[in-house]
Scaffold this motif. Structure first.
Motif, PDB file in Angstrom:
ATOM      1  N   UNK A  12       1.003  -1.328  -0.026  1.00 57.12           N
ATOM      2  CA  UNK A  12       0.008  -0.034  -0.045  1.00 57.12           C
ATOM      3  C   UNK A  12       0.903   1.233  -0.017  1.00 57.12           C
ATOM      4  N   UNK A  13       0.530   2.408  -0.618  1.00 56.91           N
ATOM      5  CA  UNK A  13       1.294   3.480  -0.719  1.00 56.91           C
ATOM      6  C   UNK A  13       0.274   4.695  -0.911  1.00 56.91           C
ATOM      7  N   UNK A  14       0.802   5.718  -0.454  1.00 54.63           N
ATOM      8  CA  UNK A  14       0.099   7.266  -0.764  1.00 54.63           C
ATOM      9  C   UNK A  14       0.988   8.072  -1.613  1.00 54.63           C
ATOM     10  N   UNK A  15       0.312   8.848  -2.392  1.00 57.56           N
ATOM     11  CA  UNK A  15       0.976   9.893  -3.207  1.00 57.56           C
ATOM     12  C   UNK A  15       0.889  11.198  -2.619  1.00 57.56           C
ATOM     13  N   UNK A  16       2.164  11.968  -2.553  1.00 54.54           N
ATOM     14  CA  UNK A  16       2.045  13.089  -2.266  1.00 54.54           C
ATOM     15  C   UNK A  16       2.613  14.178  -3.210  1.00 54.54           C
ATOM     16  N   UNK A  17       2.153  15.576  -3.172  1.00 57.23           N
ATOM     17  CA  UNK A  17       2.817  16.487  -4.234  1.00 57.23           C
ATOM     18  C   UNK A  17       4.131  17.062  -3.418  1.00 57.23           C
ATOM     19  N   UNK A  18       5.070  17.060  -4.198  1.00 52.65           N
ATOM     20  CA  UNK A  18       6.383  17.517  -3.805  1.00 52.65           C
ATOM     21  C   UNK A  18       6.506  19.020  -3.374  1.00 52.65           C
ATOM     22  N   UNK A  19       5.887  19.673  -4.762  1.00 56.30           N
ATOM     23  CA  UNK A  19       6.115  21.164  -4.669  1.00 56.30           C
ATOM     24  C   UNK A  19       4.881  21.853  -4.065  1.00 56.30           C
ATOM     25  N   UNK A  20       4.973  22.511  -2.770  1.00 58.38           N
ATOM     26  CA  UNK A  20       3.831  23.080  -2.074  1.00 58.38           C
ATOM     27  C   UNK A  20       3.021  24.024  -2.927  1.00 58.38           C
ATOM     28  N   UNK A  21       3.547  24.738  -3.908  1.00 57.63           N
ATOM     29  CA  UNK A  21       2.894  25.723  -4.810  1.00 57.63           C
ATOM     30  C   UNK A  21       2.028  24.916  -5.794  1.00 57.63           C
ATOM     31  N   UNK A  53       4.695   7.262   7.143  1.00 52.85           N
ATOM     32  CA  UNK A  53       3.208   7.207   7.797  1.00 52.85           C
ATOM     33  C   UNK A  53       2.719   5.873   7.789  1.00 52.85           C
ATOM     34  N   UNK A  54       1.489   5.448   8.344  1.00 52.99           N
ATOM     35  CA  UNK A  54       0.870   4.065   8.217  1.00 52.99           C
ATOM     36  C   UNK A  54      -0.518   4.158   8.702  1.00 52.99           C
ATOM     37  N   UNK A  55      -1.046   3.064   8.353  1.00 46.07           N
ATOM     38  CA  UNK A  55      -2.672   2.803   8.908  1.00 46.07           C
ATOM     39  C   UNK A  55      -2.597   1.655   9.489  1.00 46.07           C
ATOM     40  N   UNK A  56      -3.319   1.351  10.734  1.00 46.87           N
ATOM     41  CA  UNK A  56      -3.375   0.415  11.824  1.00 46.87           C
ATOM     42  C   UNK A  56      -4.727  -0.170  11.760  1.00 46.87           C
ATOM     43  N   UNK A  57      -4.984  -1.231  11.170  1.00 46.88           N
ATOM     44  CA  UNK A  57      -6.410  -1.550  11.149  1.00 46.88           C
ATOM     45  C   UNK A  57      -6.751  -1.857  12.815  1.00 46.88           C
ATOM     46  N   UNK A  58      -8.082  -1.600  12.916  1.00 54.75           N
ATOM     47  CA  UNK A  58      -8.537  -1.994  14.584  1.00 54.75           C
ATOM     48  C   UNK A  58      -9.999  -2.753  14.277  1.00 54.75           C
ATOM     49  N   UNK A  59      -9.848  -3.994  13.910  1.00 56.46           N
ATOM     50  CA  UNK A  59     -11.077  -4.789  13.813  1.00 56.46           C
ATOM     51  C   UNK A  59     -12.032  -4.871  15.023  1.00 56.46           C
ATOM     52  N   UNK A  60     -11.562  -4.697  16.159  1.00 57.56           N
ATOM     53  CA  UNK A  60     -12.404  -4.689  17.262  1.00 57.56           C
ATOM     54  C   UNK A  60     -13.386  -3.523  17.303  1.00 57.56           C
ATOM     55  N   UNK A  61     -12.807  -2.332  16.866  1.00 55.71           N
ATOM     56  CA  UNK A  61     -13.602  -1.106  16.679  1.00 55.71           C
ATOM     57  C   UNK A  61     -14.250  -0.890  15.450  1.00 55.71           C
ATOM     58  N   UNK A  62     -13.971  -1.627  14.462  1.00 50.07           N
ATOM     59  CA  UNK A  62     -14.250  -1.595  13.008  1.00 50.07           C
ATOM     60  C   UNK A  62     -13.942  -0.257  12.500  1.00 50.07           C
ATOM     61  N   UNK A  63     -12.382   0.211  12.779  1.00 50.84           N
ATOM     62  CA  UNK A  63     -12.255   1.256  12.184  1.00 50.84           C
ATOM     63  C   UNK A  63     -10.840   1.119  11.934  1.00 50.84           C
ATOM     64  N   UNK A  64      -9.913   2.126  11.329  1.00 51.89           N
ATOM     65  CA  UNK A  64      -8.415   2.419  11.079  1.00 51.89           C
ATOM     66  C   UNK A  64      -7.840   3.414  11.665  1.00 51.89           C
ATOM     67  N   UNK A  65      -6.718   3.412  12.241  1.00 53.39           N
ATOM     68  CA  UNK A  65      -6.114   4.309  12.789  1.00 53.39           C
ATOM     69  C   UNK A  65      -5.008   4.920  12.038  1.00 53.39           C
ATOM     70  N   UNK A  66      -5.014   6.101  11.513  1.00 51.17           N
ATOM     71  CA  UNK A  66      -3.830   6.765  10.703  1.00 51.17           C
ATOM     72  C   UNK A  66      -2.886   7.543  11.544  1.00 51.17           C
TER      73      UNK A  66
END
Length: 491
Positions: free
Chosen positions: A316-325, A390-403
């Motif tokens: 899994x991966x996310x894309x980020x724009x390098x140039x703030x402008x 960064x990373x995402x941690x699945x939380x099955x017990x609470x049916x959510x994900x922690x970013x």
């Protein structure tokens, strides 16, 4: 040691690399023949300024190519070579097969830089040029009898990246590969003369660390304080009369590999709007995932976006724009472009300011916090981090994900669980409290259950708007809780 001129701000490591290439240590200088260096980086980062300074202090040659035919480029290069050597080229060069050997033979007395800037202009008109240089640097070539320190420089990232990759002719020939990056956030604040960390984050989220935007593009206009920031945005980046206004568009148009600007702008707009995964970008653009793979690869090769892997989910991966402008343009300006062109900047800015804080400043603040963790001393997390992301941690017990916004990992050791040095959450416009710490603690527990070593993990809160008394008390009583203020971020 070749002394760096005072007018060159920062760039200490870059200058050391260039100086070491031009004047290597005695043991290394025993190697005879010309050497090759490649300097690259996105436009406006000060590459030419740096190389011109190097040429001046070493009495080297600097030639800036232009968009021209091969014949005109050869003529301009001959004139530059004549001015430098003070020797007239009696027989005009027919092509680069004549020019390159002559160039190397003209440098025999001492190792000095021979800088060819905007090299992609030359290679576009003369595709065989890299091969000709490779031949002359090789056995039996004219470079064997030369002392030249040939430096090829360019801003077309896809072209410069291809010079030394794969089966490219010059692969394995370069003794220097130098990338000129934007200033990191602390250096950028110093360069802009900004001492207020909150103002520094806001300005950096618009113009980043690109040196040219400080003077050439804003005429030295710096916000006088937080109260002046809104006015500064209106009179600079949202002002049709300033170069900064159209700069984001030009950054995309200048890349030769981008042949469908509408598609690429849509991809960038998707990322700027928070759709950072492959599927999210495809859905925003209205294409299938496999149809945006090529645009994403091109933008990555052009160093306009970067692919950041999820440290907790393989593949899994996310894309980020390098140039703030570019982020600022896609999230703020592009949607209101007709209004901005007729000088309605004040009205537009009032309407989009909250969008700016949420979609631009918030994510940018997270990236600055990761930069802080990357450069953290070993006393911050117990040792130097080996990997930041960064990373995402699945939380099955609470049916959510922690970013988790900021993850610091120790180096992988054979036979041991991967140690997590820190889990961090960054909030720009929200006072952080106990519930933020609880989320991080829950993520730590879940990761421990998955086999990570979290015994010494530091839970770090990066607060752009401060912390509650409850959270401060928790940090005071637990050595594994760290609060990072804006002041510490810029310390």
């Amino acid at each position: 040691m070749i002394r760096k001129p005072e007018r060159v701000f920062d760039r200490v490591r870059e200058w050391q690399g260039l100086a070491g290439f031009v004047a290597p240590r005695r043991r290394a200088s025993a190697r005879s023949g010309a050497t090759l260096g490649v300097v690259s980086g996105r436009r406006r980062q000060g590459k030419s300024f740096l190389l011109q300074a190097l040429a001046e202090v070493t009495d080297g040659m600097y030639f800036a190519a232009t968009e021209a035919t091969e014949a005109e480029s050869l003529r301009l290069f001959t004139e530059a070579l004549t001015r430098f050597t003070r020797e007239v080229v009696e027989i005009p060069f027919r092509d680069w097969n004549d020019a390159i050997p002559y160039m190397f033979r003209a440098f025999r007395d001492r190792p000095v830089p021979l800088i060819i800037d905007e090299f992609p202009f030359l290679s576009k008109a003369s595709p065989a040029l890299p091969s000709i240089i490779q031949r002359e640097l090789g056995p039996g070539g004219s470079g064997q009898e030369s002392t030249a320190r040939l430096i090829l420089c360019g801003s077309a990232m896809s072209v410069m990246g291809g010079l030394l990759s794969g089966q490219a002719p010059l692969r394995g020939r370069a003794g220097l590969e130098l990338m000129i990056h934007p200033f990191r956030y602390r250096a950028a604040a110093e360069f802009w003369g900004i001492t207020d960390p909150r103002l520094a984050v806001l300005v950096n989220s618009v113009v980043g660390g690109t040196p040219a935007y400080r003077y050439e593009f804003t005429q030295g206009d710096v916000p006088e304080g937080l109260a002046d920031f809104d006015s500064w945005v209106v009179r600079t980046v949202l002002n049709p009369q300033t170069p900064l206004f159209r700069e984001a568009r030009y950054l995309l148009a200048e890349e030769s590999d981008i042949r469908d600007p509408a598609l690429y702008h849509s991809v960038l707009a998707a990322i700027a709007s928070g759709n950072s995964t492959n599927g999210g970008i495809a859905g925003y653009v209205g294409r299938k995932s496999d149809q945006i793979t090529h645009p994403l690869n091109v933008l990555e090769d052009c160093a306009l976006i970067t692919r950041e892997p999820d440290l907790f989910r393989s593949g899994r991966a996310r894309y980020r724009i390098v140039e703030p402008l570019i982020t600022f343009y896609e999230a703020i300006m592009r949607r209101r472009w007709p209004e901005l062109e007729i000088y309605r900047a004040e009205t537009v800015w009032q309407a989009v300011r909250q969008t700016f804080l949420a979609q631009v400043v918030g994510p940018h603040f997270e990236s600055l916090c990761r930069d802080f963790a990357l450069g953290a001393e070993d006393t911050v997390f117990g040792e130097f981090p080996a990997e930041i992301g960064a990373g995402v941690v699945p939380d099955p017990a609470n049916r959510t994900q922690i970013e988790v916004d900021v993850v610091a990992l120790a180096a992988q050791e054979p036979g041991r669980s991967r140690r997590i040095l820190s889990l961090g959450e960054a909030k720009w416009g929200e006072v952080m409290g106990g519930h933020h710490l609880e989320r991080l603690a829950r993520a730590r527990e879940l990761l421990s259950n998955k086999g990570y070593d979290t015994r010494d993990t530091v839970l770090t809160c990066y607060g752009g708007s401060g912390f509650t008394g409850e959270l401060r008390a928790a940090a005071d009583g637990d050595g594994r809780v760290l609060l990072v203020t804006l002041e510490r971020l810029y310390r």
